[in-house]
Write a protein that holds these residues in place. Sequence first.
Motif, PDB file in Angstrom:
ATOM      1  N   VAL A 176       1.488 -13.154  -9.420  1.00  0.00           N
ATOM      2  CA  VAL A 176       1.629 -11.738  -9.779  1.00  0.00           C
ATOM      3  C   VAL A 176       1.915 -10.886  -8.539  1.00  0.00           C
ATOM      4  O   VAL A 176       2.797 -10.022  -8.549  1.00  0.00           O
ATOM      5  N   GLU A 177       1.202 -11.158  -7.458  1.00  0.00           N
ATOM      6  CA  GLU A 177       1.398 -10.359  -6.243  1.00  0.00           C
ATOM      7  C   GLU A 177       2.751 -10.665  -5.580  1.00  0.00           C
ATOM      8  O   GLU A 177       3.362  -9.781  -4.989  1.00  0.00           O
ATOM      9  N   SER A 178       3.223 -11.898  -5.714  1.00  0.00           N
ATOM     10  CA  SER A 178       4.527 -12.273  -5.134  1.00  0.00           C
ATOM     11  C   SER A 178       5.681 -11.628  -5.890  1.00  0.00           C
ATOM     12  O   SER A 178       6.701 -11.274  -5.302  1.00  0.00           O
ATOM     13  N   ALA A 179       5.516 -11.496  -7.206  1.00  0.00           N
ATOM     14  CA  ALA A 179       6.627 -11.041  -8.052  1.00  0.00           C
ATOM     15  C   ALA A 179       6.569  -9.541  -8.360  1.00  0.00           C
ATOM     16  O   ALA A 179       7.366  -9.046  -9.152  1.00  0.00           O
ATOM     17  N   SER A 180       5.639  -8.822  -7.740  1.00  0.00           N
ATOM     18  CA  SER A 180       5.493  -7.385  -8.015  1.00  0.00           C
ATOM     19  C   SER A 180       6.139  -6.528  -6.933  1.00  0.00           C
ATOM     20  O   SER A 180       6.193  -6.925  -5.768  1.00  0.00           O
ATOM     21  N   THR A 181       6.582  -5.362  -7.351  1.00  0.00           N
ATOM     22  CA  THR A 181       7.107  -4.384  -6.388  1.00  0.00           C
ATOM     23  C   THR A 181       5.928  -3.701  -5.693  1.00  0.00           C
ATOM     24  O   THR A 181       4.776  -3.828  -6.124  1.00  0.00           O
ATOM     25  N   GLU A 182       6.220  -2.940  -4.649  1.00  0.00           N
ATOM     26  CA  GLU A 182       5.166  -2.201  -3.935  1.00  0.00           C
ATOM     27  C   GLU A 182       4.457  -1.220  -4.861  1.00  0.00           C
ATOM     28  O   GLU A 182       3.309  -0.855  -4.634  1.00  0.00           O
ATOM     29  N   GLU A 183       5.157  -0.797  -5.910  1.00  0.00           N
ATOM     30  CA  GLU A 183       4.571   0.162  -6.866  1.00  0.00           C
ATOM     31  C   GLU A 183       3.734  -0.540  -7.947  1.00  0.00           C
ATOM     32  O   GLU A 183       3.203   0.116  -8.844  1.00  0.00           O
ATOM     33  N   GLY A 184       3.646  -1.874  -7.874  1.00  0.00           N
ATOM     34  CA  GLY A 184       2.822  -2.600  -8.833  1.00  0.00           C
ATOM     35  C   GLY A 184       3.512  -2.937 -10.134  1.00  0.00           C
ATOM     36  O   GLY A 184       2.866  -3.178 -11.151  1.00  0.00           O
ATOM     37  N   ILE A 185       4.841  -2.961 -10.124  1.00  0.00           N
ATOM     38  CA  ILE A 185       5.604  -3.362 -11.318  1.00  0.00           C
ATOM     39  C   ILE A 185       5.908  -4.857 -11.192  1.00  0.00           C
ATOM     40  O   ILE A 185       6.520  -5.294 -10.211  1.00  0.00           O
TER      41      ILE A 185
ATOM     42  N   VAL B 190      -6.567 -15.021 -13.763  1.00  0.00           N
ATOM     43  CA  VAL B 190      -7.402 -16.214 -13.841  1.00  0.00           C
ATOM     44  C   VAL B 190      -6.951 -17.152 -12.725  1.00  0.00           C
ATOM     45  O   VAL B 190      -5.920 -17.800 -12.824  1.00  0.00           O
ATOM     46  N   GLY B 191      -7.712 -17.156 -11.645  1.00  0.00           N
ATOM     47  CA  GLY B 191      -7.426 -18.055 -10.532  1.00  0.00           C
ATOM     48  C   GLY B 191      -6.540 -17.463  -9.459  1.00  0.00           C
ATOM     49  O   GLY B 191      -5.772 -16.525  -9.687  1.00  0.00           O
ATOM     50  N   THR B 192      -6.653 -18.065  -8.294  1.00  0.00           N
ATOM     51  CA  THR B 192      -5.866 -17.613  -7.141  1.00  0.00           C
ATOM     52  C   THR B 192      -4.377 -17.874  -7.341  1.00  0.00           C
ATOM     53  O   THR B 192      -3.545 -17.180  -6.766  1.00  0.00           O
ATOM     54  N   THR B 193      -4.021 -18.859  -8.185  1.00  0.00           N
ATOM     55  CA  THR B 193      -2.593 -19.158  -8.393  1.00  0.00           C
ATOM     56  C   THR B 193      -1.927 -18.059  -9.223  1.00  0.00           C
ATOM     57  O   THR B 193      -0.808 -17.644  -8.926  1.00  0.00           O
ATOM     58  N   SER B 194      -2.624 -17.584 -10.273  1.00  0.00           N
ATOM     59  CA  SER B 194      -2.084 -16.462 -11.057  1.00  0.00           C
ATOM     60  C   SER B 194      -1.987 -15.218 -10.183  1.00  0.00           C
ATOM     61  O   SER B 194      -1.018 -14.462 -10.259  1.00  0.00           O
ATOM     62  N   CYS B 195      -3.005 -15.024  -9.346  1.00  0.00           N
ATOM     63  CA  CYS B 195      -3.015 -13.892  -8.415  1.00  0.00           C
ATOM     64  C   CYS B 195      -1.815 -13.947  -7.485  1.00  0.00           C
ATOM     65  O   CYS B 195      -1.096 -12.955  -7.312  1.00  0.00           O
ATOM     66  N   ARG B 196      -1.565 -15.107  -6.895  1.00  0.00           N
ATOM     67  CA  ARG B 196      -0.466 -15.239  -5.934  1.00  0.00           C
ATOM     68  C   ARG B 196       0.888 -15.044  -6.618  1.00  0.00           C
ATOM     69  O   ARG B 196       1.818 -14.484  -6.032  1.00  0.00           O
TER      70      ARG B 196
END
Length: 346
Positions: A260-269, A252-258
């Motif tokens: 999740v993407e900042s805190a995830s590994t390359e494998e999507g964890i 929900v929103g670009t802030t949640s997106c940023r």
Amino acid sequence: MNVKDFDFDLPQELIAQDPLLDRSSSRLLVLDKQTGEIKHKHFRDILSYLKEGDCLVINDTKVIPARLFGVKEGTEAKIEILLLKRRENDIWETLVKPGKKAKEGTVISFGDGLLKGTVIDVVEEGNRLIQFSYDGIFEEILDQLGQMPLPPYITHQLQDKNRYQTVYAKHEGSAAAPTAGLHFTKELLEEIEKKGITIARVTLHVGLGTFRPVKVDEIESHHMHSEFYVVEEAEAKKVNDAKKNGGRIICVGTTSCRTVESASTEEGILKAGSGWTEIFIYPGYRFKTLDCLITNFHLPESTLVMLVSALAGREHVLHAYHEAIKERYRFFSFGDAMFLADLQEN
């Protein structure tokens, strides 16, 4: 890529100045990120696009009444400040208007001395570090003296401060609201959970840099502002479990997106933790964790339009924006919403 690739003409009258009485009655443009197909709905219809096993990621940051009006001690000159980032020992990074009246050592009084601030340093882009002194609890004084820091395109103050907060706002620290979340009511969130959709909460304190224009021609040269985020262990588990079980991660929103993407590994964890992110998402970016996005309509040439274009393709997004303008959708913070997903999966 050139910044002009993300430009479009927006009639001034489509910039929403006030929130709707009923949050979930705003309109919803549904965009198939693969085909570009568009459907026109209302926000409460989002329920029919969410499926059991999906995970909805919301940003539970809370906007603080960060705009303060004071006077310079000694001259009584009027000074307006905007709180941007909290540092240690009651020190805040602030934006000051007019800056020339706020040299190092300047003391500013707010609310007849209820709160005082001393300029202790000038930082990047002319922002000031101000150390505050007061009796009592800072947040209570701020609530008494401060105004909501509405975006520059909103021309008047709100009657009800809470309309610039999501219904799930919890952790104070933002200078702007995560506006895609403004469409949710408590009842709608309950219905979503009843349908078997997990709701994961992350925190990203939104800075005013979110409104900062891109001043370079080639977007790759743009430097993003930094924002503080927190992902708790239990919330990371919700996201990872949903992903593992074949559910979609819907931010929900670009802030949640940023976040999740900042805190995830390359494998999507998604990893639990906290820190500062300067992630800049634009076309060519490969999303690690996010599958779908709920978002508002953003400013021309903004980093937010670029982020949305990274998910659904620039041509699809600009076509959707032109359709929204033709259909008289409401734009920006108090405006209508978009849902970007692979509709073949629905």
